[in-house]
Write a protein that holds these residues in place. Sequence first.
Motif, PDB file in Angstrom:
ATOM      1  N   LYS A  29      49.280  46.545  37.759  1.00 12.09           N
ATOM      2  CA  LYS A  29      49.494  48.074  37.999  1.00 12.09           C
ATOM      3  C   LYS A  29      49.713  49.353  37.451  1.00 12.09           C
ATOM      4  O   LYS A  29      49.748  50.316  37.656  1.00 12.09           O
ATOM      5  CB  LYS A  29      51.511  48.023  37.674  1.00 12.09           C
ATOM      6  CG  LYS A  29      52.200  47.215  38.366  1.00 12.09           C
ATOM      7  CD  LYS A  29      53.384  46.931  38.287  1.00 12.09           C
ATOM      8  CE  LYS A  29      53.915  45.558  38.920  1.00 12.09           C
ATOM      9  NZ  LYS A  29      54.589  46.138  40.005  1.00 12.09           N
ATOM     10  N   ASP A  78      58.230  44.759  37.223  1.00 17.57           N
ATOM     11  CA  ASP A  78      57.775  45.101  38.462  1.00 17.57           C
ATOM     12  C   ASP A  78      58.905  45.460  39.038  1.00 17.57           C
ATOM     13  O   ASP A  78      58.376  46.228  40.768  1.00 17.57           O
ATOM     14  CB  ASP A  78      57.615  43.313  39.239  1.00 17.57           C
ATOM     15  CG  ASP A  78      57.632  42.856  40.691  1.00 17.57           C
ATOM     16  OD1 ASP A  78      58.244  41.863  41.302  1.00 17.57           O
ATOM     17  OD2 ASP A  78      56.220  43.650  40.345  1.00 17.57           O
ATOM     18  N   TRP A  81      57.917  49.813  38.567  1.00 14.73           N
ATOM     19  CA  TRP A  81      57.682  50.187  38.772  1.00 14.73           C
ATOM     20  C   TRP A  81      56.367  49.436  40.612  1.00 14.73           C
ATOM     21  O   TRP A  81      56.085  48.351  39.690  1.00 14.73           O
ATOM     22  CB  TRP A  81      55.822  50.656  38.275  1.00 14.73           C
ATOM     23  CG  TRP A  81      55.792  51.644  36.314  1.00 14.73           C
ATOM     24  CD1 TRP A  81      55.237  52.496  36.620  1.00 14.73           C
ATOM     25  CD2 TRP A  81      56.591  50.775  35.465  1.00 14.73           C
ATOM     26  NE1 TRP A  81      55.368  53.113  35.398  1.00 14.73           N
ATOM     27  CE2 TRP A  81      56.710  52.092  34.395  1.00 14.73           C
ATOM     28  CE3 TRP A  81      57.163  49.845  34.617  1.00 14.73           C
ATOM     29  CZ2 TRP A  81      56.810  51.726  33.330  1.00 14.73           C
ATOM     30  CZ3 TRP A  81      57.483  49.651  33.156  1.00 14.73           C
ATOM     31  CH2 TRP A  81      57.578  50.940  32.464  1.00 14.73           C
ATOM     32  N   LYS A  82      56.557  49.883  41.205  1.00 15.03           N
ATOM     33  CA  LYS A  82      56.695  49.483  42.750  1.00 15.03           C
ATOM     34  C   LYS A  82      54.644  48.656  42.959  1.00 15.03           C
ATOM     35  O   LYS A  82      55.212  47.847  44.101  1.00 15.03           O
ATOM     36  CB  LYS A  82      56.919  49.680  43.626  1.00 15.03           C
ATOM     37  CG  LYS A  82      58.650  50.479  43.515  1.00 15.03           C
ATOM     38  CD  LYS A  82      59.753  48.970  43.422  1.00 15.03           C
ATOM     39  CE  LYS A  82      61.282  49.613  44.004  1.00 15.03           C
ATOM     40  NZ  LYS A  82      62.135  49.496  42.742  1.00 15.03           N
ATOM     41  N   GLN A  83      53.744  49.627  42.841  1.00 19.32           N
ATOM     42  CA  GLN A  83      52.588  49.053  43.202  1.00 19.32           C
ATOM     43  C   GLN A  83      52.357  47.499  42.817  1.00 19.32           C
ATOM     44  O   GLN A  83      52.890  46.634  41.152  1.00 19.32           O
ATOM     45  CB  GLN A  83      51.758  50.605  42.828  1.00 19.32           C
ATOM     46  CG  GLN A  83      51.141  51.032  41.844  1.00 19.32           C
ATOM     47  CD  GLN A  83      52.275  51.057  40.136  1.00 19.32           C
ATOM     48  OE1 GLN A  83      53.950  51.106  40.626  1.00 19.32           O
ATOM     49  NE2 GLN A  83      51.958  51.579  38.833  1.00 19.32           N
ATOM     50  N   ASN A  84      51.469  46.652  43.852  1.00 20.37           N
ATOM     51  CA  ASN A  84      50.991  45.507  43.085  1.00 20.37           C
ATOM     52  C   ASN A  84      51.709  44.909  42.516  1.00 20.37           C
ATOM     53  O   ASN A  84      51.619  44.300  41.538  1.00 20.37           O
ATOM     54  CB  ASN A  84      49.568  45.949  41.477  1.00 20.37           C
ATOM     55  CG  ASN A  84      49.032  46.794  42.910  1.00 20.37           C
ATOM     56  OD1 ASN A  84      48.148  47.001  43.626  1.00 20.37           O
ATOM     57  ND2 ASN A  84      48.020  46.994  41.890  1.00 20.37           N
TER      58      ASN A  84
END
Lengths: 225, 235
Positions: A29, A78, A81-84
């Motif tokens: 991330k 998760d 931090w929403k990316q990937n």
Amino acid sequence: MATNQEEVKLLGSVKSPFVCRVHIVLKLKGIEFEFVDENLANKSDQLLKYNPVYKKVPVFVHNDKPISESLVILEYIDETWKQNPILPSDPYHRALARFWSKFIDDKIVAASVKVVHSVGDEKEREKNVEESIEALQILENELKDKFFGGEEIGIVDIAAVFIAFWLPVIQDITGLKMLTAEKFPKLYNWSQEFLNHPIVKENIPPRDPLFAIYKAYYDSLIASK
Amino acid sequence: MATNDLKLLGGWFSPFACRVQIALSIKGLDYENIVENLNSKSDLLLQSNPTYKKIPVLIHGDKTICESAIIVQYIDEVWKNNATSSILPSNAYAKAIARFWVSYIDDKFFNSLRYGLFAQDDESKKKYFDELEEVLLKLEEVFNKLSEGKGFFGGEKIGFIDIALGCYLSWLKVKEKFTGTKMFDEAKNPGLVKWAEAFSAHPAVKGILPETDKLVEYAIAMAQGLAAAATAAPK
């Protein structure tokens, strides 16, 4: 004191597969963090303060708020931090991902630990190896795509870093074969793909030092029997 | 008739099945409750949970979900309705704390209770029940911190930790009958004493926890079965 500085810390040990899980997700991330290398034979005050219940690594600290237990940490990261993303978005597939991650801990990691510790007791060891193989077979049957997460690695793949990297080390040290390409072709291929993933490749510990640490531990187990 | 196409493979004796029932009750969901006989598991159970062959299993249309804590989270996520019926907190950190304590309960609390109840010798029994006392002291601390004086681990309403721990109350009453000591020490766990009363009286919980006498009979039969297996089985 307003600051955009997020304080992210990971208390861990390079030899721990559970710490490795968290390490991989943070890198996946692109989250900046401070790694605090804990000496598990001489635990820091910080570790004891942040994880008084189990006194174990990994401990993840976000702006001075600690979280313990690797799978709990992974879900927190998760959600924050929403990316990937490493978990699917729909509830049913999330439930499946949680199920298989827990299965890896309860059945595969647990059996492998018992395999190592049952050195000296042939009957017990045989039983533990069988349990391990049964559990690997279940996982083999479950694997349908390139990764457990589909085209991209997800929480189950990351939880299974133990199988891809630590289990072969255990096999080399004990001389026992559990995960082989012949017995589990899908799982074996998965492990190669997983270990070659650009993020995973850079964030698993160097093999030789890990091998040396585990071998020393194993030799001491044998000596104590 | 189940309008949401929900089936629960469970058992009145199972604290884990009770968790799911309570979650469904909080959300106001109808379901078909199928009581399994663990000595003679149904084909449906064996097909729905081939990995563990255990209850509870939630069947939602063509989807099967296993493991009680996972099922409860599934229910909470699918039926997001409104804030008053949410089971997990909405804040990510509070969620992580709830998940941590549920995992702790399923590990430390569950194991000391069940090994203590069914231990074959007095020394083991004492060891496990001493451990249980330590766990309860810890949970009292957690309760005081998380409830903030509002009555439940989830605050004003029952949440994930309440359900995870509360499902064991009938089994703790079995321990009371077996050992002659109260399930919660009033001096050491005053918070948990009040919590247990509030939890048991909660509308979503009423009628779900099994009656003590019935469960005691079940536990005695279980203990006898285990003892027989222990003496019969070769090492």
